[in-house]
Scaffold this motif. Structure first.
Motif, mmCIF file in Angstrom:
data_model
loop_
_atom_site.group_PDB
_atom_site.id
_atom_site.type_symbol
_atom_site.label_atom_id
_atom_site.label_comp_id
_atom_site.label_asym_id
_atom_site.label_seq_id
_atom_site.Cartn_x
_atom_site.Cartn_y
_atom_site.Cartn_z
ATOM 1 N N PHE A 245 0.821 -1.212 0.000
ATOM 2 C CA PHE A 245 0.000 0.000 0.000
ATOM 3 C C PHE A 245 0.853 1.260 0.000
ATOM 4 N N ASN A 246 1.773 1.380 0.944
ATOM 5 C CA ASN A 246 2.540 2.617 1.083
ATOM 6 C C ASN A 246 3.419 2.899 -0.126
ATOM 7 N N GLU A 247 4.026 1.868 -0.682
ATOM 8 C CA GLU A 247 4.909 2.059 -1.839
ATOM 9 C C GLU A 247 4.112 2.522 -3.065
ATOM 10 N N ASN A 248 2.953 1.914 -3.287
ATOM 11 C CA ASN A 248 2.126 2.324 -4.428
ATOM 12 C C ASN A 248 1.529 3.713 -4.230
ATOM 13 N N LEU A 249 1.214 4.045 -2.992
ATOM 14 C CA LEU A 249 0.731 5.399 -2.701
ATOM 15 C C LEU A 249 1.783 6.428 -3.114
ATOM 16 N N THR A 250 3.029 6.183 -2.741
ATOM 17 C CA THR A 250 4.104 7.111 -3.095
ATOM 18 C C THR A 250 4.256 7.227 -4.608
ATOM 19 N N LEU A 251 4.214 6.101 -5.314
ATOM 20 C CA LEU A 251 4.332 6.123 -6.772
ATOM 21 C C LEU A 251 3.202 6.939 -7.401
ATOM 22 N N PHE A 252 1.992 6.750 -6.910
ATOM 23 C CA PHE A 252 0.870 7.491 -7.484
ATOM 24 C C PHE A 252 0.991 8.979 -7.184
ATOM 25 N N GLN A 253 1.346 9.304 -5.962
ATOM 26 C CA GLN A 253 1.507 10.715 -5.591
ATOM 27 C C GLN A 253 2.581 11.399 -6.426
ATOM 28 N N GLN A 254 3.592 10.649 -6.815
ATOM 29 C CA GLN A 254 4.700 11.207 -7.596
ATOM 30 C C GLN A 254 4.421 11.212 -9.100
ATOM 31 N N GLY A 255 3.219 10.814 -9.483
ATOM 32 C CA GLY A 255 2.837 10.849 -10.892
ATOM 33 C C GLY A 255 3.355 9.693 -11.709
ATOM 34 N N GLN A 256 3.738 8.592 -11.039
ATOM 35 C CA GLN A 256 4.334 7.464 -11.749
ATOM 36 C C GLN A 256 3.356 6.314 -11.994
ATOM 37 N N CYS A 257 2.087 6.511 -11.659
ATOM 38 C CA CYS A 257 1.057 5.494 -11.901
ATOM 39 C C CYS A 257 -0.136 6.125 -12.606
ATOM 40 N N GLY A 258 -0.614 5.462 -13.638
ATOM 41 C CA GLY A 258 -1.816 5.947 -14.309
ATOM 42 C C GLY A 258 -3.087 5.523 -13.606
ATOM 43 N N MET A 259 -3.054 4.334 -13.015
ATOM 44 C CA MET A 259 -4.180 3.814 -12.239
ATOM 45 C C MET A 259 -3.650 3.086 -11.014
ATOM 46 N N TRP A 260 -4.475 3.078 -9.988
ATOM 47 C CA TRP A 260 -4.139 2.349 -8.773
ATOM 48 C C TRP A 260 -5.433 1.799 -8.196
ATOM 49 N N MET A 261 -5.496 0.499 -7.988
ATOM 50 C CA MET A 261 -6.647 -0.119 -7.343
ATOM 51 C C MET A 261 -6.244 -0.509 -5.941
ATOM 52 N N ASP A 262 -6.864 0.140 -4.942
ATOM 53 C CA ASP A 262 -6.479 -0.142 -3.569
ATOM 54 C C ASP A 262 -7.534 0.425 -2.629
ATOM 55 N N ALA A 263 -7.152 0.540 -1.365
ATOM 56 C CA ALA A 263 -8.081 0.950 -0.319
ATOM 57 C C ALA A 263 -8.613 2.363 -0.556
ATOM 58 N N THR A 264 -9.896 2.530 -0.300
ATOM 59 C CA THR A 264 -10.528 3.844 -0.486
ATOM 60 C C THR A 264 -9.908 4.908 0.409
ATOM 61 N N VAL A 265 -9.296 4.489 1.514
ATOM 62 C CA VAL A 265 -8.692 5.458 2.428
ATOM 63 C C VAL A 265 -7.572 6.241 1.755
ATOM 64 N N ALA A 266 -7.005 5.698 0.672
ATOM 65 C CA ALA A 266 -5.900 6.373 -0.017
ATOM 66 C C ALA A 266 -6.343 7.649 -0.712
ATOM 67 N N ALA A 267 -7.647 7.787 -0.955
ATOM 68 C CA ALA A 267 -8.131 8.910 -1.754
ATOM 69 C C ALA A 267 -7.747 10.266 -1.169
ATOM 70 N N SER A 268 -7.798 10.398 0.147
ATOM 71 C CA SER A 268 -7.473 11.697 0.746
ATOM 72 C C SER A 268 -6.002 12.043 0.571
#
Length: 438
Positions: A245-268
């Motif tokens: 979870f944490n590693e993919n969150l960082t990747l998405f926040q840094q603009g390195q993921c086009g999509m991420w399927m994970d916990a709804t809590v990540a949205a904030s």
């Protein structure tokens, strides 16, 4: 005032301070190292100022390590922790075993009836609440609206896995370090197996049939796991088998993921402009289903605070839990950091709050939670409950073992067929040993 009286006054003050110090209670709290829990720690001056006789000592751990430590401690009656952060998987199992204390002293203002019914029911055993939810979640898609627009794609209201796979490959841009999709690969029953169980549920699969026979030798698991491995090879980030979870969150926040399927809590967190470079470019959609299978595979999870039966500080522990999971705490977070930052998914009143509903992820989160059906996780009949887990004590060890096999397949260390064969073998052995299979 004489020197003697001054000295007597000073001695009295020191004596009172010593008595107060002696009477103070220190709570040791074990928790997970995610953003909401870290935020809670930064706000606990509000609690200690109202309860000067209670001090807090934090043990903050990575998710897999936390589960291992608290499980070992409570099973061996080690007594290291006064408050534990545990999931809705553990709560009813541990309550049945007498390892948790019922939360029967949260105070008159706690408003237990305000807890979302689906969340509250997962924390209740024989009519008593054994843990209080800090936040609740399901799973959903978070995606880059700018990349979809550039590729001429429109996210459907109810997307299929076939659409998601095609879109992920189209928006992958290796030259600019953008992976089309990020999915959990780190081994663990609550890491990669949370996602892979939900994925396979949405493909029509299940862990066990009605007679507790493992199902890894069935076509649904083969199709789901092969789909996952192929998709991550074509459109996932490098080193995906180490990402949770944490590693993919960082990747998405840094603009390195086009999509991420994970916990709804990540949205904030992905929509937070202070920490996310793509905060204004995020869309949300329900967890996918496979074409021809009427099951989105939504999971239901909550991180909760509970008191182990071995704690001698139950009264103070329940005071802290009541504070951390109350409506007042929600309002404290909103006041300090804005409504987007409040812990989601636990109280009905939050989803009746017009200020909170302005957040673009608020309603999608509630929709995902309400879509989860943990009593019927698959379209096929099962003898267990649980969306992304199987609610039996043996699942913690078995799920992690299977997760290691599937993480190795993702890393290219084994084939999908070999990983499934080994998963079937170990599952049959463990379920036979535990007495589920006669």
């Amino acid at each position: 005032m004489t020197l003697k009286s001054l000295m007597l006054g000073a001695c009295s003050t020191l004596a009172l301070a010593s008595v107060a110090q002696a009477q103070s209670t220190t709570l040791t709290i074990a928790t997970v190292n995610n953003g909401d829990m870290i935020r809670m720690q930064s706000l606990t001056d509000d609690f200690t100022s109202k309860n000067p006789d209670i001090q807090l000592q934090w043990v903050t751990l990575e998710e897999n390590v936390l589960r291992e430590r608290v499980t070992t401690d409570i099973a061996t009656k080690g007594g290291q922790y006064d408050v534990m952060t545990i999931g809705n998987y553990e709560v009813p199992i541990w309550a049945k075993q007498g390892w948790l204390l019922p939360l029967d002293n949260l105070g008159d203002n706690y408003k237990v009836d305000d807890l979302l019914p689906s969340i509250r029911s997962g924390l209740t055993y024989e009519g008593k609440l054994y843990a209080a939810p800090f936040y609740g979640e399901s799973a959903m898609i978070m995606y880059r609206t700018d990349l979809f627009e550039k590729a001429g794609l429109t996210m459907p209201e109810d997307p299929s896995w076939e659409f998601i796979a095609d879109a992920a490959r189209k928006i992958t841009d290796r030259d600019n370090n953008i992976s089309g999709i990020c999915l959990r690969g780190k081994a663990g029953w609550g890491e990669n197996m949370a996602f892979l169980t939900a994925l396979t549920n949405s493909f029509g699969g299940r862990w066990f049939d009605e007679n507790w026979q493992p199902q890894f030798d069935q076509p649904e698991w083969k199709e789901a796991l092969q789909f996952y491995v192929d998709l991550m090879k074509d459109a996932g980030p490098s080193g995906a088998s180490s990402n949770g979870f944490n590693e993919n969150l960082t990747l998405f926040q840094q603009g390195q993921c086009g999509m991420w399927m994970d916990a709804t809590v990540a949205a904030s967190f992905v929509s937070d402009p202070d920490n996310s470079t793509v905060a204004d470019k995020v869309g949300y959609a329900i967890f996918p289903s496979k074409e021809g299978v009427d099951n989105n595979g939504n999971w239901l999870w909550s991180w909760n605070l509970a008191v182990p039966a071995g704690s001698s500080k139950a009264e103070a522990a329940q005071k802290f839990i009541a504070w951390a999971t109350s409506q007042e705490y929600t309002e404290l977070v909103a006041d300090k950091e804005g409504w987007a930052a409040v812990p989601p998914g636990t109280r009905t009143s939050l989803y009746e709050n017009e200020e909170y509903l302005k957040e673009p992820f608020a309603q999608p989160t509630l929709n995902a939670i309400q879509a989860a059906n943990i009593t019927e996780p698959s379209v096929k009949p099962v003898p267990y409950t649980g969306g992304q887990f199987v609610a039996i004590p043996e699942f913690q060890g078995l799920g992690t073992t299977v997760g290691q096999l599937f993480s190795a397949a993702l890393a290219g260390q084994s084939s999908v067929d070999d990983a499934l064969a080994q998963a079937q073998q170990v599952s049959v052995r463990e379920m036979t040993r535990a007495g589920y299979i006669k």
